[in-house]
Motif scaffolding. Structure first.
Motif, short mmCIF file in Angstrom:
data_model
loop_
_atom_site.label_atom_id
_atom_site.label_comp_id
_atom_site.label_asym_id
_atom_site.label_seq_id
_atom_site.Cartn_x
_atom_site.Cartn_y
_atom_site.Cartn_z
N VAL A 89 0.94 -1.16 -0.07
CA VAL A 89 -0.02 0.07 -0.26
C VAL A 89 0.80 1.31 -0.07
O VAL A 89 0.63 2.39 -0.57
CB VAL A 89 -1.02 -0.01 1.12
CG1 VAL A 89 -1.56 1.39 1.47
CG2 VAL A 89 -2.17 -1.03 0.91
N ASP A 194 -8.67 2.70 0.67
CA ASP A 194 -8.00 1.59 1.42
C ASP A 194 -9.02 0.28 1.37
O ASP A 194 -9.68 0.41 2.62
CB ASP A 194 -7.19 1.97 2.55
CG ASP A 194 -6.39 0.84 2.80
OD1 ASP A 194 -6.39 -0.48 2.74
OD2 ASP A 194 -5.17 1.10 3.85
N LYS A 220 -4.12 -10.31 3.54
CA LYS A 220 -5.04 -10.72 4.56
C LYS A 220 -6.14 -11.74 3.94
O LYS A 220 -5.72 -12.85 3.35
CB LYS A 220 -5.85 -9.60 5.03
CG LYS A 220 -4.75 -8.64 5.55
CD LYS A 220 -5.28 -7.24 5.93
CE LYS A 220 -4.10 -6.35 6.49
NZ LYS A 220 -3.30 -6.88 7.48
C1 LIG Z 1 -5.98 -0.92 6.18
C2 LIG Z 1 -4.59 -1.50 5.96
N1 LIG Z 1 -4.04 -0.63 5.05
C3 LIG Z 1 -2.67 -0.99 4.79
C4 LIG Z 1 -1.98 -2.13 5.31
C5 LIG Z 1 -0.76 -2.47 4.96
O1 LIG Z 1 -0.01 -1.52 4.40
P1 LIG Z 1 1.30 -1.96 3.61
O2 LIG Z 1 0.80 -2.79 2.37
O3 LIG Z 1 1.99 -0.59 3.06
O4 LIG Z 1 2.21 -2.75 4.64
C6 LIG Z 1 -2.63 -2.90 6.45
C7 LIG Z 1 -2.01 -4.03 7.12
O5 LIG Z 1 -2.25 -4.39 8.14
C8 LIG Z 1 -3.90 -2.17 6.84
O6 LIG Z 1 -4.69 -3.12 7.69
#
Ligand SMILES: Cc1ncc(COP(=O)(O)O)c(C=O)c1O
Length: 389
Positions: A89, A194, A220
């Motif tokens: 992300v 998101d 997830k």
């Molecule tokens: C809502 C949400 N966004 C982003 C992430 C993770 O972000 P990234 O892919 O940058 O590690 C998580 C991870 O637990 C999440 O729960």
């Protein structure tokens, strides 16, 4: 037709596809979904291709990356051909933010206190360096939800992006998406959703909901493992966006190796960046495919029934529940505090009952389509026994 456990038989038949279910009580799919048994074979396929074909393997790898990205697209209800795989992300956000000028009259990023900390760090630093303003809508008094009304009221003609999670990582509260999209569009702003915690466990339907930009990842409920973030942009918007954070594959003709200003690839291709993470996509495909084959509506139905069982069982045992009680307002996990949650969590792991702990929340339990009602009762009983000690 359902089994005595209340599940559709197809769901429990699939348990053997996820070997860890035979070794652990696996209820932490909101953190790391179980690995599909085909993942090993797919990683072998990837290695075999590299080993036997060498550089010619790219002729298979590039189309495969696009196919796998579209599997994610299918899981989140995106228009085919509008999703690209990125590292995570944070990486996808950097690419999105590089399209915008935070110094102009439209300079506000509206987000909430319930959003992912990484995204909060990201926007804080963007605003610090490039100007603009971060507007953070606080939690309601319950500490679980953020009022849709407050969020909508925070959106105005200065808003550039509304950067919000569909399902909150801490409490599992589900955003009421339609009024947020409506308010953003009425004010000429874009919604950056998101959907990480939602993808693979409930319908996201980004095309039907007219979401402008959607980001997430695969560890997830999509059961894709680490290494694949994703970014999907509405086809009505994508050609108007000009990312500055680009790589050679963002070019319309990457293999021409032109030295002039970038000519963007059509559509989502402009967000492709540099050389893609091929093994991660190979590893993820079986997990994604299972979600798409089962169908997200069926998964949602099962998820709601298991999270309700957990929530009711937690209340009966006198635990504090830090998730919405209404299944329609909840994502795929339930956050439960039995008292001394951190120690109870550690003892559960020792007993091979896998859940996780989040400070300020409690123990998060995220069943997936392959979990049974008995597994949910098992974790509740173990928590009750451990909390009494
Ligand atoms: C809502 C949400 N966004 C982003 C992430 C993770 O972000 P990234 O892919 O940058 O590690 C998580 C991870 O637990 C999440 O729960």
């Amino acid at each position: 037709m359902t089994t005595s456990d209340g599940a559709h038989p197809e769901l429990l038949d699939r348990r053997s596809d996820y070997p860890i279910l035979g070794r652990r009580t696996y209820l932490i799919n909101n953190s790391l979904g179980a690995m599909h048994r085909e993942t090993r074979r797919r990683l072998d396929d990837y290695a075999d291709l590299w080993d036997t074909e060498g550089v010619v393997a790219w002729n298979t790898w590039f189309p495969e990356m696009m196919r796998v990205a579209d599997l994610v697209g299918a899981a989140i209800g995106a228009t085919p051909g509008t999703t690209v795989l990125r590292a995570n992300v944070a990486d996808a956000l950097a690419s999105v933010a590089s399209c915008f000028d935070l110094g102009g009259p439209r300079h506000r990023i509206v987000t909430t206190a319930a959003d992912w900390p990484g995204t909060h760090y990201f926007w804080t630093e963007q605003v610090r360096r490039h100007g603009g303003e971060l507007v953070v809508v606080p939690y309601d008094e319950d500490g679980i939800t953020v009022s849709t009304e407050r969020l909508v009221d925070a959106i105005d003609d200065r808003t550039l992006l509304v950067s919000v999670s569909l399902v909150q990582f801490r409490t599992s509260a589900l955003l009421d998406l339609a009024p947020v999209v409506d308010a953003a569009h009425r004010h000429g702003a874009l919604v950056l959703l998101d959907a990480y915690q939602a993808a693979g466990c409930l319908p996201v339907n980004i095309a039907a909901n007219d979401v402008d930009i959607c980001v997430g990842g695969s560890v997830k409920f999509l059961c894709g493992g680490p290494g694949n973030g994703w970014l999907s942009v509405s086809p009505r918007l994508v050609e108007t966006l000009r990312p500055a954070a680009v790589g050679w594959i963002s070019h319309a003709t990457p293999f021409a190796f032109e030295w002039d200003d970038i000519r963007y690839a059509d559509g989502i291709g402009r967000f492709a960046g540099g050389t893609p993470n091929v093994p991660a996509a190979y590893a993820a495909a079986p997990g994604y495919q299972a979600i798409v084959d089962i169908g997200i509506e069926r998964i949602r139905e099962r998820s709601q029934s298991l999270t309700q069982l957990l929530l009711d069982g937690a209340l009966e045992r006198g635990f504090t529940v830090r998730s919405p009680h209404d299944a329609q307002r909840r994502g795929g996990h339930v956050t439960i505090d039995p008292g001394n949650a951190e120690q109870v969590h550690e003892a559960l792991i020792e007993r091979k009952i896998l859940v996780d702990y989040r400070p300020g929340g409690g123990i998060r339990i995220g069943p997936h389509f392959y979990n049974t009602a008995d597994e949910c009762r098992e974790v509740l009983d173990a928590m009750a026994e451990l909390a009494r000690r």
